[in-house]
Design a protein around this motif. Structure first.
Motif, mmCIF file in Angstrom:
data_model
loop_
_atom_site.group_PDB
_atom_site.id
_atom_site.type_symbol
_atom_site.label_atom_id
_atom_site.label_comp_id
_atom_site.label_asym_id
_atom_site.label_seq_id
_atom_site.Cartn_x
_atom_site.Cartn_y
_atom_site.Cartn_z
ATOM 1 N N GLY A 25 0.789 -1.232 0.000
ATOM 2 C CA GLY A 25 0.000 0.000 0.000
ATOM 3 C C GLY A 25 0.813 1.269 0.000
ATOM 4 O O GLY A 25 0.332 2.328 0.395
ATOM 5 N N ALA A 27 4.152 3.579 -2.180
ATOM 6 C CA ALA A 27 4.271 4.293 -3.457
ATOM 7 C C ALA A 27 3.860 3.430 -4.655
ATOM 8 O O ALA A 27 3.055 3.863 -5.509
ATOM 9 N N ALA A 28 4.376 2.195 -4.710
ATOM 10 C CA ALA A 28 4.117 1.358 -5.888
ATOM 11 C C ALA A 28 2.702 0.786 -5.872
ATOM 12 O O ALA A 28 1.981 0.872 -6.875
ATOM 13 N N ILE A 48 -4.332 -5.057 -0.812
ATOM 14 C CA ILE A 48 -4.081 -5.658 0.510
ATOM 15 C C ILE A 48 -2.760 -5.091 1.041
ATOM 16 O O ILE A 48 -1.747 -5.124 0.333
ATOM 17 N N ARG A 49 -2.822 -4.553 2.250
ATOM 18 C CA ARG A 49 -1.571 -4.088 2.854
ATOM 19 C C ARG A 49 -1.546 -4.468 4.316
ATOM 20 O O ARG A 49 -2.588 -4.608 4.955
ATOM 21 N N GLU A 51 -0.232 -2.786 6.989
ATOM 22 C CA GLU A 51 -0.355 -1.787 8.050
ATOM 23 C C GLU A 51 -1.607 -0.932 7.910
ATOM 24 O O GLU A 51 -2.046 -0.626 6.797
ATOM 25 N N PRO A 57 6.959 7.404 2.573
ATOM 26 C CA PRO A 57 8.340 6.969 2.816
ATOM 27 C C PRO A 57 9.346 8.120 2.767
ATOM 28 O O PRO A 57 10.201 8.234 3.644
ATOM 29 N N PRO A 61 12.316 11.125 7.203
ATOM 30 C CA PRO A 61 13.303 11.905 7.954
ATOM 31 C C PRO A 61 12.673 13.116 8.655
ATOM 32 O O PRO A 61 13.134 13.540 9.719
ATOM 33 N N ASP A 90 -4.313 -6.686 5.998
ATOM 34 C CA ASP A 90 -3.926 -8.054 6.335
ATOM 35 C C ASP A 90 -2.563 -8.313 5.692
ATOM 36 O O ASP A 90 -2.148 -7.605 4.778
ATOM 37 N N VAL A 92 -0.368 -10.776 3.421
ATOM 38 C CA VAL A 92 -0.433 -11.923 2.519
ATOM 39 C C VAL A 92 0.696 -12.875 2.904
ATOM 40 O O VAL A 92 1.858 -12.470 3.019
ATOM 41 N N ALA A 118 3.716 -5.597 -4.893
ATOM 42 C CA ALA A 118 4.422 -4.329 -4.629
ATOM 43 C C ALA A 118 4.804 -4.305 -3.152
ATOM 44 O O ALA A 118 4.426 -3.418 -2.401
ATOM 45 N N THR A 119 5.558 -5.357 -2.750
ATOM 46 C CA THR A 119 5.882 -5.535 -1.330
ATOM 47 C C THR A 119 7.108 -4.747 -0.887
ATOM 48 O O THR A 119 7.533 -4.848 0.269
ATOM 49 N N GLY A 120 7.701 -3.972 -1.777
ATOM 50 C CA GLY A 120 8.707 -2.988 -1.401
ATOM 51 C C GLY A 120 10.016 -3.544 -0.887
ATOM 52 O O GLY A 120 10.519 -4.564 -1.366
ATOM 53 N N LEU A 259 7.473 -13.454 -0.349
ATOM 54 C CA LEU A 259 6.266 -14.041 -0.959
ATOM 55 C C LEU A 259 6.573 -14.603 -2.344
ATOM 56 O O LEU A 259 6.164 -15.719 -2.680
ATOM 57 N N GLY A 290 8.083 -1.408 -8.173
ATOM 58 C CA GLY A 290 8.607 -0.764 -6.962
ATOM 59 C C GLY A 290 9.857 -1.446 -6.441
ATOM 60 O O GLY A 290 10.521 -2.199 -7.162
ATOM 61 N N SER A 310 10.581 7.616 -7.214
ATOM 62 C CA SER A 310 10.375 8.034 -8.609
ATOM 63 C C SER A 310 10.323 6.807 -9.520
ATOM 64 O O SER A 310 9.489 6.727 -10.439
HETATM 65 C C1 LIG Z 1 13.782 7.413 5.015
HETATM 66 C C2 LIG Z 1 13.562 7.265 3.541
HETATM 67 C C3 LIG Z 1 13.530 8.386 2.734
HETATM 68 C C4 LIG Z 1 13.336 8.265 1.361
HETATM 69 N N1 LIG Z 1 13.324 9.397 0.593
HETATM 70 C C5 LIG Z 1 13.129 9.293 -0.738
HETATM 71 C C6 LIG Z 1 13.063 10.464 -1.565
HETATM 72 O O1 LIG Z 1 13.187 11.595 -1.078
HETATM 73 N N2 LIG Z 1 12.855 10.297 -2.902
HETATM 74 C C7 LIG Z 1 12.724 9.051 -3.467
HETATM 75 O O2 LIG Z 1 12.532 8.963 -4.692
HETATM 76 N N3 LIG Z 1 12.778 7.926 -2.711
HETATM 77 C C8 LIG Z 1 12.974 8.011 -1.377
HETATM 78 N N4 LIG Z 1 13.010 6.878 -0.608
HETATM 79 C C9 LIG Z 1 12.810 5.559 -1.263
HETATM 80 C C10 LIG Z 1 11.326 5.272 -1.358
HETATM 81 O O3 LIG Z 1 10.795 5.394 -0.092
HETATM 82 C C11 LIG Z 1 11.054 3.877 -1.889
HETATM 83 O O4 LIG Z 1 11.623 3.741 -3.154
HETATM 84 C C12 LIG Z 1 9.534 3.639 -1.968
HETATM 85 O O5 LIG Z 1 8.993 3.610 -0.686
HETATM 86 C C13 LIG Z 1 9.239 2.318 -2.659
HETATM 87 O O6 LIG Z 1 7.863 2.106 -2.615
HETATM 88 P P1 LIG Z 1 7.275 0.635 -2.678
HETATM 89 O O7 LIG Z 1 5.783 0.801 -2.672
HETATM 90 O O8 LIG Z 1 7.908 -0.129 -3.747
HETATM 91 O O9 LIG Z 1 7.739 -0.088 -1.319
HETATM 92 P P2 LIG Z 1 7.515 0.212 0.220
HETATM 93 O O10 LIG Z 1 7.443 1.681 0.460
HETATM 94 O O11 LIG Z 1 8.564 -0.572 0.935
HETATM 95 O O12 LIG Z 1 6.075 -0.393 0.538
HETATM 96 C C14 LIG Z 1 5.798 -1.774 0.559
HETATM 97 C C15 LIG Z 1 4.349 -1.994 0.961
HETATM 98 O O13 LIG Z 1 4.051 -3.381 0.894
HETATM 99 C C16 LIG Z 1 3.425 -3.817 2.112
HETATM 100 N N5 LIG Z 1 3.704 -5.239 2.282
HETATM 101 C C17 LIG Z 1 4.911 -5.862 2.273
HETATM 102 N N6 LIG Z 1 4.739 -7.201 2.415
HETATM 103 C C18 LIG Z 1 3.407 -7.413 2.516
HETATM 104 C C19 LIG Z 1 2.614 -8.582 2.681
HETATM 105 N N7 LIG Z 1 3.154 -9.788 2.754
HETATM 106 N N8 LIG Z 1 1.278 -8.436 2.759
HETATM 107 C C20 LIG Z 1 0.697 -7.210 2.680
HETATM 108 N N9 LIG Z 1 1.403 -6.067 2.523
HETATM 109 C C21 LIG Z 1 2.741 -6.177 2.439
HETATM 110 C C22 LIG Z 1 4.081 -2.893 3.146
HETATM 111 O O14 LIG Z 1 3.397 -2.951 4.340
HETATM 112 C C23 LIG Z 1 4.012 -1.569 2.380
HETATM 113 O O15 LIG Z 1 2.724 -1.038 2.411
HETATM 114 C C24 LIG Z 1 13.193 6.977 0.782
HETATM 115 C C25 LIG Z 1 13.219 5.832 1.597
HETATM 116 C C26 LIG Z 1 13.391 5.972 2.962
HETATM 117 C C27 LIG Z 1 13.403 4.740 3.836
#
Ligand SMILES: Cc1cc2nc3c(=O)[nH]c(=O)nc-3n(C[C@H](O)[C@H](O)[C@H](O)COP(=O)(O)OP(=O)(O)OC[C@H]3O[C@@H](n4cnc5c(N)ncnc54)[C@H](O)[C@@H]3O)c2cc1C
Length: 460
Positions: A25, A27-28, A48-49, A51, A57, A61, A90, A92, A118-120, A259, A290, A310
């Motif tokens: 839930g 960025a991606a 589904i997320r 938290e 994210p 800071p 929930d 996954v 998009a589990t990051g 996963l 993501g 980005s």
């Molecule tokens: C402190 C900090 C500062 C940042 N600043 C920048 C910035 O200024 N500019 C920039 O471009 N990038 C920045 N980034 C990087 C950016 O935050 C990440 O690239 C971005 O968060 C990626 O998004 P995402 O959705 O792929 O993953 P994540 O943000 O990691 O999100 C993953 C999601 O998946 C969920 N999830 C994971 N596993 C499961 C599961 N099994 N079941 C259900 N849900 C699940 C998580 O709970 C979460 O909601 C920063 C990162 C950090 C830590």
């Protein structure tokens, strides 16, 4: 046999079923779900997320200073609600690829037609002895963890931050800003921000940080975290012991692939989920985007470990659009982002000069510097420096670095677009940039354009 069949049939009847299920839930995940809605208005979509509250994210800071608390830095559910995307809170735990369903920790089974993973990512854990002590905090994207971290910051007089990348630098500056606390950054490389900027930009950023009161120990390897059960100090390889009340670790992130691995999806060369340019995984019904998805560089196509919001949102717009027919393709990671230390902004897109040379590119760089207003007596005047890096043979722009006022946060996006569209020195030198005395540099000295002119001069 018949009984088993009937039970299975009843289970299928009871199972929740969606056309599109998105796991994650942030960025991606959020962007993929909204994009899917735009492209497929008739589909039933579920996100589904894990938290309840999702931190922004990139704003993390700032919870220690400017925005005040993790609760003031949240992604709202409004865009999902407006786009008729259902939300399930929930975790996954399993993907059944054959049955096209996901299972959750809460005991749900959800059927899908198309799945987006998009589990990051999760913080990288350093192989440092003492890392598991109390008061050692990797930067988790989690409100409860961040709240605990903030409470510890508020009770501390000395804080050591391991890692001088943009996360370490931004967290240090924010903590330093809010209270009478001594912050020290330990960085392995010769400079903070060295993986993003050329040395001269890193030095300027370090100067600003130090003037604001942050200690920098660069070119220093952390050997161990000392103390009994609670961290009391950080020992460096040269024998220095930095006393501290807490340790923050910001040394990078690793893809969260649990996963996908369990579901036997193919992994890529950096250990992330393998995807093709359309963001499709090795299963035609599953897409990924993501921080958890494998990436390749825009420059030469090598595997890329860059993880940025980005990139995540761009990939999510590709994945979301392609679910029922390919419409978009990834061009690879350019690597564009910006950072702010007090009133000073630093921004980068593409390759730095030093890195490009290490990669074997024959490059030429041009620099321009001057006031961001005309005349310089206009309010808001600040110095702006722009460095552009071109490939010598083709004269194509491959990198930009900037520092100055807040405007560089958007000017760098212009550079990123120019890189993505492979514009050359002359294209940029003849750019028609909009200018205004109260808003920008003069058209005569416009730094972005003049940096290209300066590179052209250096070529002859
Ligand atoms: C402190 C900090 C500062 C940042 N600043 C920048 C910035 O200024 N500019 C920039 O471009 N990038 C920045 N980034 C990087 C950016 O935050 C990440 O690239 C971005 O968060 C990626 O998004 P995402 O959705 O792929 O993953 P994540 O943000 O990691 O999100 C993953 C999601 O998946 C969920 N999830 C994971 N596993 C499961 C599961 N099994 N079941 C259900 N849900 C699940 C998580 O709970 C979460 O909601 C920063 C990162 C950090 C830590």
């Amino acid at each position: 046999m018949t009984v088993v069949f009937i039970i299975k049939f009843l289970e299928v009847l009871q199972m929740k079923k969606f056309d599109i299920v998105v796991i994650g839930g942030s960025a991606a995940g959020l962007t993929a779900a909204i994009t899917a809605r735009r492209h497929y208005p008739e589909k039933k979509i579920l996100l589904i997320r894990k938290e309840k509250l999702v931190p922004i994210p990139c704003g993390i800071p700032y919870v220690f200073g400017t925005v005040g608390s993790p609760q003031n830095n949240l992604i709202l559910d409004t865009p999902l609600e407006k786009n008729n995307v259902e939300i399930m809170l929930d975790e996954v735990t399993e993907i059944d690829r054959e049955g096209r369903k996901v299972m959750t920790a809460g005991g749900e089974e959800v059927g899908y037609d198309k799945l987006v993973i998009a589990t990051g990512s999760l913080p990288m854990m350093p192989p440092i002895p003492g890392f598991d002590k109390k008061n050692v905090f990797p930067v988790y994207k989690d409100v409860d963890q961040l709240t605990k971290m903030q409470e510890t910051v508020n009770a501390s007089k000395k804080v050591v931050v391991i890692g001088g990348g943009f996360i370490g630098v931004e967290v240090s500056d924010e903590i330093n800003k809010i209270k009478d606390v001594q912050v020290t950054i330990c960085e392995l490389l010769p400079h903070c921000l060295q993986l993003a900027f050329d040395s001269e930009f890193c030095s300027e950023a370090e100067k600003v940080l130090q003037e604001r009161g942050v200690n920098i120990m660069a070119n220093q390897k952390v050997e161990s975290i000392v103390g009994n059960s609670t961290a009391a100090g950080v020992k460096l390889a040269d024998g220095t012991l930095l006393e501290t009340d807490m340790v923050i670790v910001g040394i990078g992130t690793v893809a969260n692939i649990d996963l996908a691995k369990k579901a036997n999806l193919r992994l890529g060369p950096t250990g992330s989920i393998w995807v093709d340019r359309t963001m499709r995984t090795s299963d035609e019904h599953i897409f990924s985007c993501g921080d958890c998805a494998e990436k390749f560089s825009f420059f030469g196509g090598k595997p890329s470990k860059l993880k940025l919001a980005s990139i995540a949102s761009s990939e999510a717009r590709i994945a979301g659009a392609n679910l029922y027919g390919i419409k978009r393709e990834s061009v690879g990671t350019i690597g564009v982002f910006s950072s702010a230390i007090g009133d000073h902004s630093f921004a980068v897109a593409g390759m730095q000069e030093e890195f490009a040379k290490q990669q074997g590119y024959d490059v030429i760089a041009g620099m321009a510097e001057g006031p961001n207003r005309h005349p310089g007596k206009m309010p808001g005047m600040a110095n702006q420096r722009v460095k552009l890096v071109f490939e010598k043979r083709t004269k194509v722009l491959i990198g930009a670095q900037m520092m100055g006022d807040k405007a560089v946060g958007e000017l760098i996006n212009v550079a990123s677009a120019c890189i993505q569209h492979r514009m050359n020195i002359d294209d940029i030198a003849c750019f028609q940039m909009g200018t205004h005395p109260a808003l920008t540099a003069s058209p005569v000295v416009y730094q972005y354009v003049n940096a290209a002119e300066s590179a052209l001069l250096a070529m002859s």
